[in-house]
Design a protein around this motif. Sequence first.
Motif, PDB file in Angstrom:
ATOM      1  N   PRO A 264      33.307  37.482  45.987  1.00 30.42           N
ATOM      2  CA  PRO A 264      33.720  36.857  47.255  1.00 30.42           C
ATOM      3  C   PRO A 264      33.548  35.337  47.260  1.00 30.42           C
ATOM      4  CG  PRO A 264      32.476  38.860  47.681  1.00 30.42           C
ATOM      5  CD  PRO A 264      32.326  38.566  46.216  1.00 30.42           C
ATOM      6  N   THR A 265      32.477  34.843  46.625  1.00 34.28           N
ATOM      7  CA  THR A 265      32.264  33.401  46.543  1.00 34.28           C
ATOM      8  C   THR A 265      33.328  32.751  45.661  1.00 34.28           C
ATOM      9  OG1 THR A 265      29.875  33.691  46.841  1.00 34.28           O
ATOM     10  CG2 THR A 265      30.615  31.591  45.922  1.00 34.28           C
ATOM     11  N   LEU A 266      33.656  33.387  44.544  1.00 32.27           N
ATOM     12  CA  LEU A 266      34.675  32.846  43.643  1.00 32.27           C
ATOM     13  C   LEU A 266      36.028  32.759  44.333  1.00 32.27           C
ATOM     14  CD1 LEU A 266      33.856  34.679  40.268  1.00 32.27           C
ATOM     15  CD2 LEU A 266      32.886  32.575  41.200  1.00 32.27           C
ATOM     16  N   MET A 267      36.318  33.711  45.187  1.00 30.76           N
ATOM     17  CA  MET A 267      37.610  33.722  45.863  1.00 30.76           C
ATOM     18  C   MET A 267      37.731  32.602  46.893  1.00 30.76           C
ATOM     19  SD  MET A 267      39.524  36.033  44.494  1.00 30.76           S
ATOM     20  CE  MET A 267      38.778  35.450  42.959  1.00 30.76           C
ATOM     21  N   PHE A 290      37.409  44.169  40.822  1.00 30.47           N
ATOM     22  CA  PHE A 290      38.663  43.629  41.352  1.00 30.47           C
ATOM     23  C   PHE A 290      39.464  44.715  42.059  1.00 30.47           C
ATOM     24  CE2 PHE A 290      37.373  40.463  38.327  1.00 30.47           C
ATOM     25  CZ  PHE A 290      37.832  39.265  38.852  1.00 30.47           C
ATOM     26  N   VAL A 291      39.339  45.950  41.596  1.00 25.44           N
ATOM     27  CA  VAL A 291      39.972  47.080  42.293  1.00 25.44           C
ATOM     28  C   VAL A 291      39.289  47.305  43.633  1.00 25.44           C
ATOM     29  CG1 VAL A 291      40.433  49.554  42.241  1.00 25.44           C
ATOM     30  CG2 VAL A 291      40.712  48.202  40.156  1.00 25.44           C
ATOM     31  N   ALA A 295      41.242  43.562  48.401  1.00 25.62           N
ATOM     32  CA  ALA A 295      41.651  43.023  49.702  1.00 25.62           C
ATOM     33  C   ALA A 295      41.224  41.573  49.888  1.00 25.62           C
ATOM     34  CB  ALA A 295      41.082  43.876  50.825  1.00 25.62           C
ATOM     35  N   ILE A 296      40.200  41.111  49.163  1.00 20.61           N
ATOM     36  CA  ILE A 296      39.725  39.734  49.360  1.00 20.61           C
ATOM     37  C   ILE A 296      40.387  38.748  48.398  1.00 20.61           C
ATOM     38  CG2 ILE A 296      37.490  40.609  50.152  1.00 20.61           C
ATOM     39  CD1 ILE A 296      36.324  39.418  47.512  1.00 20.61           C
ATOM     40  N   HIS A 330      47.996  45.731  37.011  1.00 22.96           N
ATOM     41  CA  HIS A 330      48.143  46.831  37.964  1.00 22.96           C
ATOM     42  C   HIS A 330      47.380  46.563  39.265  1.00 22.96           C
ATOM     43  CE1 HIS A 330      50.411  49.099  35.147  1.00 22.96           C
ATOM     44  NE2 HIS A 330      49.406  49.445  34.367  1.00 22.96           N
ATOM     45  N   ILE A 331      46.461  45.593  39.242  1.00 23.99           N
ATOM     46  CA  ILE A 331      45.696  45.255  40.446  1.00 23.99           C
ATOM     47  C   ILE A 331      46.429  44.213  41.293  1.00 23.99           C
ATOM     48  CG2 ILE A 331      43.520  44.321  41.342  1.00 23.99           C
ATOM     49  CD1 ILE A 331      42.202  45.278  38.688  1.00 23.99           C
ATOM     50  N   VAL A 332      46.881  43.119  40.655  1.00 22.12           N
ATOM     51  CA  VAL A 332      47.467  42.012  41.419  1.00 22.12           C
ATOM     52  C   VAL A 332      48.943  41.779  41.103  1.00 22.12           C
ATOM     53  CG1 VAL A 332      45.260  40.826  41.684  1.00 22.12           C
ATOM     54  CG2 VAL A 332      46.721  40.285  39.707  1.00 22.12           C
TER      55      VAL A 332
END
Length: 382
Positions: A264-267, A290-291, A295-296, A330-332
């Motif tokens: 969350p901090t990296l995002m 990451f899966v 959402a973040i 497949h995630i993003v």
Amino acid sequence: MTRILTTHVGSLPRSAAVTDLIFAQERGDALDKAQFDAVIAAAVDDAVARQVAAGIDLVSDGEMGKISYATYIKDRITGFDGDSPRTPPADLEAFPSFLERQAKGGGTPSYRRPRCVGPVEPLTLAPLHDDLAHLAAAMARHKPHGAFMNSASPGVIALFQPNDHYPTQDAYLEALAEAMRPEYEAIVAAGLLLQLDSPDLGLGRHMMYKDRSDADYLTLIGHHVDVLNHALRNVPADRVRMHVCWGNYEGPHHCDVEMGVILPTLMRAKPAGLLFETSNPRHQHDWNYFVEQAAIIPDDKILIPGVIDSTTNFIEHPRVVAERIERFAHIVGRDRVIAGTDCGFSTFAGFGAVDPAIVWAKLKTLADGAEIASARLWKAAA
């Protein structure tokens, strides 16, 4: 794009001629400026040529003109002098026999890590302009898809070069951010991608903040991100990428903070691109976070997972590389993934755990794996 692009983290093997000159410069020996520039320019040209030949799309100068990715700043901003004691990471402290073996094997840098002893302010951009000129000449000759240049984040400077001048760590970080801002802006103005090296956000947990709680750590690195974002206020997010790692060394790494804790901090960081480790045994599971936290992840984030390891001489199989790429695609989505490396291959001049010839073979297998992944991903979407 109709394929997965390839890149790496930055540092590449330096020749003995380059290493000797870099350490002579570090000692303050009298050097012939023209000869120094000629040797570094030739090394950058060779590095770019080899990257292009290996199939790397987004290349760098290999950090040929720098002693290391963090301490080079002492020649570009004011306020640094002396040396700092080496503080080993917590995982190596837990295994003193291995720590001793690593030190004897050259894994402990012998160059100076000066401390902050005075006001931190911009000093000169001349060395940066030399770096930019060398890379521009090599790019004109070898015509890569694109290029990036590394620069130290405020947090990693503070990680390796302690503060003896400012009243608080926050004040120190803020001064570093403002002093480094001209370098950040100049790299982008030159038409390159700016890569901020930020191991402090991962490695910092078991080095500079190893005696703090996870909650305290998140608060502290949150400020690292805040000052970095402020330093980037004049730079578009899509021209910047940030590298996060837990230390580019073979070791236990059992004290590494989990990616799920810091994600969350990296995002929150402004750079659109995020380079991170996923190939070494301690972080191969990180794709799961990451899966779980998809959402973040902002829609404009580009994930650049390390799909080859930078601390071993194993040459990964291209199919393994492809599988690692596909997990994140497949995630993003396939258009938001670039294939990268876990870390650099020559963290400081004169040292590299991977044999130079094997480095180029590993980069070639990265490109081969990206080709396999691209064929699968675009076929599936057809």
